[in-house]
Design a protein around this motif. Structure first.
Motif, PDB file in Angstrom:
ATOM      1  N   TRP A   1      31.872  -3.149  -4.945  1.00  0.00           N
ATOM      2  CA  TRP A   1      32.746  -2.414  -5.864  1.00  0.00           C
ATOM      3  C   TRP A   1      32.524  -2.859  -7.300  1.00  0.00           C
ATOM      4  CZ3 TRP A   1      34.307   1.891  -4.003  1.00  0.00           C
ATOM      5  CH2 TRP A   1      34.571   2.017  -2.644  1.00  0.00           C
ATOM      6  N   THR A   2      32.191  -4.146  -7.488  1.00  0.00           N
ATOM      7  CA  THR A   2      31.873  -4.620  -8.840  1.00  0.00           C
ATOM      8  C   THR A   2      30.646  -3.890  -9.379  1.00  0.00           C
ATOM      9  OG1 THR A   2      32.685  -6.782  -8.157  1.00  0.00           O
ATOM     10  CG2 THR A   2      31.483  -6.693 -10.235  1.00  0.00           C
ATOM     11  N   LEU A   3      29.624  -3.748  -8.514  1.00  0.00           N
ATOM     12  CA  LEU A   3      28.401  -3.051  -8.948  1.00  0.00           C
ATOM     13  C   LEU A   3      28.730  -1.618  -9.368  1.00  0.00           C
ATOM     14  CD1 LEU A   3      25.257  -3.119  -9.157  1.00  0.00           C
ATOM     15  CD2 LEU A   3      25.236  -2.037  -6.904  1.00  0.00           C
ATOM     16  N   LEU A   4      29.552  -0.956  -8.562  1.00  0.00           N
ATOM     17  CA  LEU A   4      29.913   0.431  -8.868  1.00  0.00           C
ATOM     18  C   LEU A   4      30.633   0.510 -10.220  1.00  0.00           C
ATOM     19  CD1 LEU A   4      29.992   3.369  -7.870  1.00  0.00           C
ATOM     20  CD2 LEU A   4      32.193   2.860  -6.817  1.00  0.00           C
ATOM     21  N   VAL A   5      31.589  -0.388 -10.419  1.00  0.00           N
ATOM     22  CA  VAL A   5      32.351  -0.370 -11.672  1.00  0.00           C
ATOM     23  C   VAL A   5      31.440  -0.680 -12.859  1.00  0.00           C
ATOM     24  CG1 VAL A   5      34.145  -1.590 -12.970  1.00  0.00           C
ATOM     25  CG2 VAL A   5      34.572  -0.878 -10.608  1.00  0.00           C
ATOM     26  N   ILE A   6      30.540  -1.656 -12.677  1.00  0.00           N
ATOM     27  CA  ILE A   6      29.621  -1.996 -13.770  1.00  0.00           C
ATOM     28  C   ILE A   6      28.761  -0.790 -14.135  1.00  0.00           C
ATOM     29  CG2 ILE A   6      27.549  -3.334 -14.356  1.00  0.00           C
ATOM     30  CD1 ILE A   6      28.763  -5.689 -12.864  1.00  0.00           C
ATOM     31  N   MET A   7      28.251  -0.108 -13.110  1.00  0.00           N
ATOM     32  CA  MET A   7      27.356   1.014 -13.417  1.00  0.00           C
ATOM     33  C   MET A   7      28.101   2.172 -14.074  1.00  0.00           C
ATOM     34  SD  MET A   7      24.397   0.782 -10.541  1.00  0.00           S
ATOM     35  CE  MET A   7      23.546   2.214 -11.097  1.00  0.00           C
ATOM     36  N   ILE A   8      29.341   2.395 -13.662  1.00  0.00           N
ATOM     37  CA  ILE A   8      30.123   3.456 -14.315  1.00  0.00           C
ATOM     38  C   ILE A   8      30.457   3.046 -15.748  1.00  0.00           C
ATOM     39  CG2 ILE A   8      32.344   4.664 -14.306  1.00  0.00           C
ATOM     40  CD1 ILE A   8      32.145   4.766 -11.263  1.00  0.00           C
ATOM     41  N   ALA A   9      30.797   1.769 -15.928  1.00  0.00           N
ATOM     42  CA  ALA A   9      31.106   1.293 -17.281  1.00  0.00           C
ATOM     43  C   ALA A   9      29.884   1.423 -18.185  1.00  0.00           C
ATOM     44  CB  ALA A   9      31.570  -0.157 -17.235  1.00  0.00           C
ATOM     45  N   LEU A  10      28.710   1.035 -17.668  1.00  0.00           N
ATOM     46  CA  LEU A  10      27.483   1.157 -18.462  1.00  0.00           C
ATOM     47  C   LEU A  10      27.210   2.615 -18.790  1.00  0.00           C
ATOM     48  CD1 LEU A  10      25.139  -1.426 -16.679  1.00  0.00           C
ATOM     49  CD2 LEU A  10      25.998  -1.569 -19.015  1.00  0.00           C
ATOM     50  N   THR A  11      27.455   3.496 -17.816  1.00  0.00           N
ATOM     51  CA  THR A  11      27.241   4.930 -18.026  1.00  0.00           C
ATOM     52  C   THR A  11      28.111   5.425 -19.177  1.00  0.00           C
ATOM     53  OG1 THR A  11      26.687   5.236 -15.708  1.00  0.00           O
ATOM     54  CG2 THR A  11      27.375   7.190 -16.916  1.00  0.00           C
TER      55      THR A  11
ATOM     56  N   LEU B   1      29.577   3.587 -21.575  1.00  0.00           N
ATOM     57  CA  LEU B   1      29.233   2.924 -22.839  1.00  0.00           C
ATOM     58  C   LEU B   1      27.921   3.445 -23.410  1.00  0.00           C
ATOM     59  CD1 LEU B   1      30.411  -0.579 -21.715  1.00  0.00           C
ATOM     60  CD2 LEU B   1      31.346   0.702 -23.653  1.00  0.00           C
ATOM     61  N   GLY B   2      27.040   3.913 -22.540  1.00  0.00           N
ATOM     62  CA  GLY B   2      25.761   4.462 -22.996  1.00  0.00           C
ATOM     63  C   GLY B   2      25.943   5.660 -23.891  1.00  0.00           C
ATOM     64  N   LYS B   3      27.090   6.344 -23.762  1.00  0.00           N
ATOM     65  CA  LYS B   3      27.306   7.535 -24.568  1.00  0.00           C
ATOM     66  C   LYS B   3      28.280   7.273 -25.714  1.00  0.00           C
ATOM     67  CE  LYS B   3      27.659  12.487 -23.860  1.00  0.00           C
ATOM     68  NZ  LYS B   3      27.702  13.526 -22.825  1.00  0.00           N
ATOM     69  N   LEU B   4      29.100   6.244 -25.583  1.00  0.00           N
ATOM     70  CA  LEU B   4      30.073   5.966 -26.639  1.00  0.00           C
ATOM     71  C   LEU B   4      29.357   5.397 -27.860  1.00  0.00           C
ATOM     72  CD1 LEU B   4      32.876   4.548 -24.362  1.00  0.00           C
ATOM     73  CD2 LEU B   4      32.986   6.631 -25.730  1.00  0.00           C
ATOM     74  N   PRO B   5      29.829   5.730 -29.064  1.00  0.00           N
ATOM     75  CA  PRO B   5      29.110   5.292 -30.271  1.00  0.00           C
ATOM     76  C   PRO B   5      29.032   3.759 -30.365  1.00  0.00           C
ATOM     77  CG  PRO B   5      31.214   6.339 -30.817  1.00  0.00           C
ATOM     78  CD  PRO B   5      30.990   6.580 -29.378  1.00  0.00           C
ATOM     79  N   PRO B   6      27.837   3.176 -30.478  1.00  0.00           N
ATOM     80  CA  PRO B   6      27.680   1.724 -30.524  1.00  0.00           C
ATOM     81  C   PRO B   6      28.134   1.148 -31.858  1.00  0.00           C
ATOM     82  CG  PRO B   6      25.574   2.785 -30.828  1.00  0.00           C
ATOM     83  CD  PRO B   6      26.552   3.879 -30.595  1.00  0.00           C
ATOM     84  N   THR B   7      28.433   2.046 -32.823  1.00  0.00           N
ATOM     85  CA  THR B   7      28.901   1.577 -34.127  1.00  0.00           C
ATOM     86  C   THR B   7      30.284   0.953 -34.011  1.00  0.00           C
ATOM     87  OG1 THR B   7      29.478   3.890 -34.386  1.00  0.00           O
ATOM     88  CG2 THR B   7      27.612   3.091 -35.661  1.00  0.00           C
ATOM     89  N   ASP B   8      30.990   1.320 -32.935  1.00  0.00           N
ATOM     90  CA  ASP B   8      32.314   0.737 -32.710  1.00  0.00           C
ATOM     91  C   ASP B   8      32.120  -0.672 -32.138  1.00  0.00           C
ATOM     92  OD1 ASP B   8      35.387   2.021 -31.525  1.00  0.00           O
ATOM     93  OD2 ASP B   8      34.745  -0.051 -31.372  1.00  0.00           O
ATOM     94  N   PRO B   9      32.632  -1.713 -32.812  1.00  0.00           N
ATOM     95  CA  PRO B   9      32.361  -3.091 -32.367  1.00  0.00           C
ATOM     96  C   PRO B   9      32.882  -3.382 -30.957  1.00  0.00           C
ATOM     97  CG  PRO B   9      34.006  -3.043 -34.121  1.00  0.00           C
ATOM     98  CD  PRO B   9      33.422  -1.675 -34.037  1.00  0.00           C
ATOM     99  N   VAL B  10      34.001  -2.765 -30.577  1.00  0.00           N
ATOM    100  CA  VAL B  10      34.543  -3.000 -29.232  1.00  0.00           C
ATOM    101  C   VAL B  10      33.581  -2.474 -28.172  1.00  0.00           C
ATOM    102  CG1 VAL B  10      36.475  -2.570 -27.673  1.00  0.00           C
ATOM    103  CG2 VAL B  10      36.881  -2.856 -30.128  1.00  0.00           C
ATOM    104  N   PHE B  11      33.106  -1.247 -28.388  1.00  0.00           N
ATOM    105  CA  PHE B  11      32.166  -0.658 -27.425  1.00  0.00           C
ATOM    106  C   PHE B  11      30.880  -1.475 -27.367  1.00  0.00           C
ATOM    107  CE2 PHE B  11      34.217   3.678 -28.397  1.00  0.00           C
ATOM    108  CZ  PHE B  11      35.173   3.470 -27.404  1.00  0.00           C
TER     109      PHE B  11
END
Lengths: 167, 358, 414
Positions: free
Chosen positions: C360-370, C372-382
């Motif tokens: 389940w950790t792997l699943l959550v990590i991959m969804i989170a990466l998915t 974050l891959g689209k969220l603007p990296p200019t935001d320091p939190v992201f």
């Protein structure tokens, strides 16, 4: 159990076939000529450009078209297209034998096909004893002022067609 | 049932992923923030032109500058920020005064007949001849009364650059092509001409006409064979050479017009054939209402379409950019209905196949 | 030469059997290809994928008839000719776009199903490896297809992804130019990706699908409990044919019993599929790609399609070289799964102690990466979250090794 099972399987198969027919209809429509191709199927010929006794060639649906403004010494024919009192011979410039393009011979006032020696007179009539089986075909046309609209069927064309003169 | 539970888990994670990469990510991507990190919401105002969007933009600019000045330590930078603040406040005051005056003119009763006489001097440029004047072709005004907002027309006659909200472009030496009108008409004359336009030029345009009058002098629409000069004329190729010389001449004329236009606008305004798919509905609406809200500094003028005018233009953009919509709406229910019944039949077949297995 | 019944009527069953062994083939592939009975709808994902691939091929054929693979003509051939002029051209395009997106959703479900039930172990390693190979091939197919409309996203995705091959500090730009056939993505680039998309890659994919099926033959499909089924005995019981023996048998034939369930699942799937085709297709056809390619203007946001986002995000938070290495590791890490997992158990994750949490950790990590891959990296939190999850993903490999090394063997019947 087995008859019931087969029945459900067949019902599903039959219903799927109905769906497949729908799919084939869409596929058939995809193969149809595009609207832009069909819209490009008419050509306007400006008859004021035609010189007496000298055929001009136009292009209609990818095929060459002869437009010959007849001079006085060329015999009139019921196949002639008359616009504002002037006689024209209009035909698809493809030999009715095997589809080569005949060339106009000024000296003999005939259309001569180099492929198998077919000859047509200035009314597009094939001379007897030669390969072409019929006169040059007349394309559908409509008369608009001093122009011909190739591709639409005007009353003059329909009259020729009715008398079996277009082929 | 166990399988439904598993299906629930799969559906949950699929929808979560969808939510994150679509609505959420797109919102985060297009959000605009002020200097303090508060989100600025850009909303449509129903195509009413009374200086609201300008006032909002000024307010944000001023509060941003004040915030920055408060945080700035360097005296020199602080001074330059303060200078900018003074300018921003000037702009704010200027715009407020302008729109107040427009509102006053709006109170006057116009005389259409007098307006018609005054309008005669407009037809020197607004003649539908597709002649470039000062960088751009003056628009055809045949349906102006139906397309444009009344308040906007008043503002335009008062000061074209201010009405179009592109006054920043003309701050230095550049002249608005219609700038000479500024201050030459009395308030009563403006009211008369606008009354005339609203009464006499109010024939209902088709969707395409609306687009041709409001947009085409800058934007081409190649999927409808429309250039900056209008509909592409029908020409014929020379049968002996295969070249269509008239088409070439026309193409050259378009290229020259585009070069002049690009020089005036800074770049060639985009072809709009696919714009309805490339931008969201919300973007289109707010952008056309006031381009500065979405693209600050853009040289695209506000064209002043009324809501009805925008709907016409939008209809045309949809016709060209999304022509399959009617076919989709027609076929969609049939295809979905087919698969519903297919699934029911498949379930019945499956039930019989699996009946005696456990 | 085999014995041939000379009196058999041409094309009769006997006649065909003598020449093609048709009955035997049908048995081997369908009626006596045994599938465990103890399965759920997740086992239908393989056939759902096969169906989706078929739909992609068919819709692709119709698009291919009008698509023009030139930089001048591509955009208009897709957006004008196919969408406006060709009868039902829009339908093929929407089906192709939605299919390309959904095929990855199903691939991911299929892949996580395999991980959850431990279907990559105990003789099933080649199933896993050929499956991962298909994942890579489908990724290449999706990427090459994304180039073809020649919009802004096509162009800039082509630019960015091919730039990866410069190898960071190796600065192998001549290699990048070789891949593109030009200094930037241009005619040569479009031409070769067109060829790859419509010919070479589909050919290899079809061959690999056949191989993937073949790898299932000996180890058989796994089941919900990871139980070792005696296929011979169960097959004998099934063939006995009585209701009692069939109840006792632990298997069912692929056709028609297993297939009937597959087809029901496909029905549900196609309702979703065509709902998206008609009413919600924008997510599979990015708005940015409706602006024609412009090599002089980068779009404000560049991001790959959603199915590439997780690996794209592993690239992003690191410096250039580290990012490339992390990216490369992420691509091959999943291939090695059967060899990293040291546990002797083939069982659902819920029964495997710490592995359950790992899954389940792997699943959550991959969804989170998915995401974050689209969220603007200019935001320091992201940006910070991207780094955390990328590192976490890379640590999942060693974690699996340690967890499974100490996993207790589950006794049969426990």
């Amino acid at each position: 159990m087995s008859t019931r099972r087969d029945f459900m399987g067949m019902a599903l198969g039959g219903f799927t076939a109905v769906g497949a027919v729908g799919g084939f209809y869409a596929a058939k429509r995809t193969w149809d000529p595009l609207p832009s191709v069909k819209a490009a199927g008419s050509t306007i010929v400006d008859l004021s450009q035609a010189k007496e006794g000298e055929p001009m060639t136009e292009k209609w649906r990818g095929k060459p078209i002869f437009v010959l403004r007849k001079s006085a010494d060329m015999p009139a024919h019921e196949r002639d297209v008359v616009v504002k009192g002037v006689r024209y011979h209009v035909s698809i410039a493809l030999c009715t034998h095997l589809g080569c393009i005949p060339a106009y011979k000024k000296a003999s006032k005939t259309f001569f096909c180099a492929c198998h020696g077919g000859v047509f007179d200035t009314s597009g009539i094939n001379l007897p004893g030669l390969p072409p089986p019929s006169p040059l075909e007349i394309p559908p046309f409509a008369i608009e002022g001093n122009t011909l609209v190739l591709g639409s069927e005007g009353p003059e064309y329909l009259a020729l067609k009715k008398n079996n003169l277009v082929v | 049932m166990k399988e439904l539970k598993i299906f629930g888990v799969v559906a949950f994670f699929s929808l979560l992923t969808y939510y994150l990469v679509e609505p959420y990510a797109h919102h985060a991507m297009h959000a605009k923030f002020d200097a303090q990190g508060n989100e600025i919401k850009i909303e449509s105002h129903g195509f009413v032109y009374d200086g609201t969007t300008e006032a909002a933009a000024s307010a944000v600019a001023i509060s941003d500058l004040e915030y920055k000045i408060g945080k700035e330590k360097d005296a020199k930078l602080k001074a330059s920020l303060e200078k900018k603040l003074t300018l921003a406040k000037d702009v704010q005051a200027k715009k407020a005064t302008f729109w107040k005056e427009v509102a006053t003119i709006g109170q006057l009763t116009g005389n259409a007949k007098a307006g018609e006489a005054a309008f005669a001097s407009c037809t020197g440029c607004h003649n539908g001849l597709n002649m470039n004047m000062g960088g751009v072709i003056p628009p055809n005004l045949d349906h102006a009364g139906a397309l444009y907002d009344e308040n906007y027309l008043i503002a335009l006659l008062k000061d074209p650059a201010m009405a179009s909200n592109v006054d920043h472009k003309y701050a230095d030496t550049m002249l608005h092509p219609m700038g000479s009108i500024k201050g030459t008409m009395s308030h009563q004359q403006i009211a008369d001409v606008v009354t005339y336009l609203k009464e006499k030029k109010a024939a209902e345009p088709t969707a395409k006409t609306a687009f041709m009058e409001a947009c085409v002098r800058c934007h081409a629409m190649r999927y409808d064979k429309v250039t900056q000069l209008g509909d592409i004329p029908k020409t014929k190729e020379n049968i002996k050479t295969g070249h269509d010389i008239d088409a070439m001449k026309y193409a050259q004329k378009v290229a020259e017009e585009q070069a002049t236009l690009a020089g005036y606008m800074g770049k060639l305004p985009p072809d709009l054939s696919m714009i309805i798919r490339a931008r969201s509905e919300h973007f289109m609406e707010t952008f056309i209402e006031d381009p500065q809200t979405q693209l600050p500094g853009t040289s695209m003028p506000r064209v002043g379409l009324s809501e009805a005018g925008y709907e016409k233009v939008h209809e045309y953009l949809m016709d060209i950019g999304d022509p399959s919509k009617p076919a989709r709406d027609m076929a969609g229910p049939w295809v979905l209905g087919f698969f519903f019944i297919f699934t029911i039949l498949a379930y019945l077949w499956k039930s019989h196949q699996w009946k005696d297995l456990h | 030469m085999a014995k041939i019944d000379k009196k058999a009527f041409p094309f009769s069953k006997q006649w065909l059997d003598d020449r093609l062994a048709l009955t035997t083939v049908m048995k081997v592939l369908n009626t006596e290809y045994w599938i465990p009975k103890n399965i759920n709808f997740l086992w239908a994902m393989g056939m759902v994928l096969a169906a989706t691939f078929g739909v992609l091929v068919i819709s692709g054929i119709f698009l291919l008839m009008y698509y023009v693979p030139t930089v001048e003509g591509a955009f208009d051939s897709v957006n004008y000719t196919i969408m406006t002029e060709v009868g039902y051209g829009w339908l093929w395009r929407h089906i192709h776009g939605i299919g390309a997106s959904l095929v990855f959703l199903i691939i991911y479900i299929h892949l996580f199903t395999g991980i959850y039930y431990g279907s990559y172990k105990r003789g099933r390693e080649m199933i896993w490896i050929s499956g991962m190979l298909l994942f890579v091939l489908f990724s290449a197919e999706a990427f090459s297809g994304y180039m073809l409309p020649w919009g802004q996203m096509s162009y800039w995705a082509g630019m960015v992804i091919t730039n990866l091959f410069s190898g960071g500090s190796l600065e192998a730009y001549s290699f990048v130019e070789w891949i593109r056939g030009d200094y930037v993505p241009a005619q040569a680039f479009l031409g070769r990706f067109f060829m790859l998309h419509v010919f070479l890659l589909p050919l290899i994919i079809i061959a690999t699908i056949v191989f993937h099926f073949a790898t299932l033959r000996l180890p058989h499909v796994n089941n919900q409990e990871g139980k070792e089924v005696d296929f011979d005995e169960s097959a004998r019981l099934w063939k006995e044919g009585t209701v009692e023996s069939r109840k006792k048998s632990e298997v069912i034939p692929f056709s028609p019993v297993f297939l009937s369930k597959d087809i029901f699942v496909m029905g549900v799937y196609f309702i979703l599929f065509f709902y998206l085709v008609f009413y919600n297709f924008d997510f599979a056809m990015d708005p940015v790609n409706f602006d024609p390619a412009d090599g002089l203007k980068t779009p404000a946001h560049i991001y790959p399609e959603w199915y590439f986002l997780w690996s794209y995000e592993i690239l992003r938070p690191f410096s250039k070289d580290v990012g490339l290495i992390a990216f490369a590791v992420a691509q091959v890490a999943l291939f090695a799964l059967p060899f990293i997992d040291r546990s002797p158990n083939v069982a659902p994750a819920s029964k495997r102690g710490l592995f359950k949490y790992w899954f389940w950790t792997l699943l959550v990590i991959m969804i989170a990466l998915t995401a974050l891959g689209k969220l603007p990296p200019t935001d320091p939190v992201f940006a910070a979250m991207g780094l955390v999850f990328a590192v976490a993903f890379l640590l999942m490999g060693p974690a699996l090794y340690i967890i499974t090394k100490f996993e207790k063997k589950i006794e049969e019947g426990a």
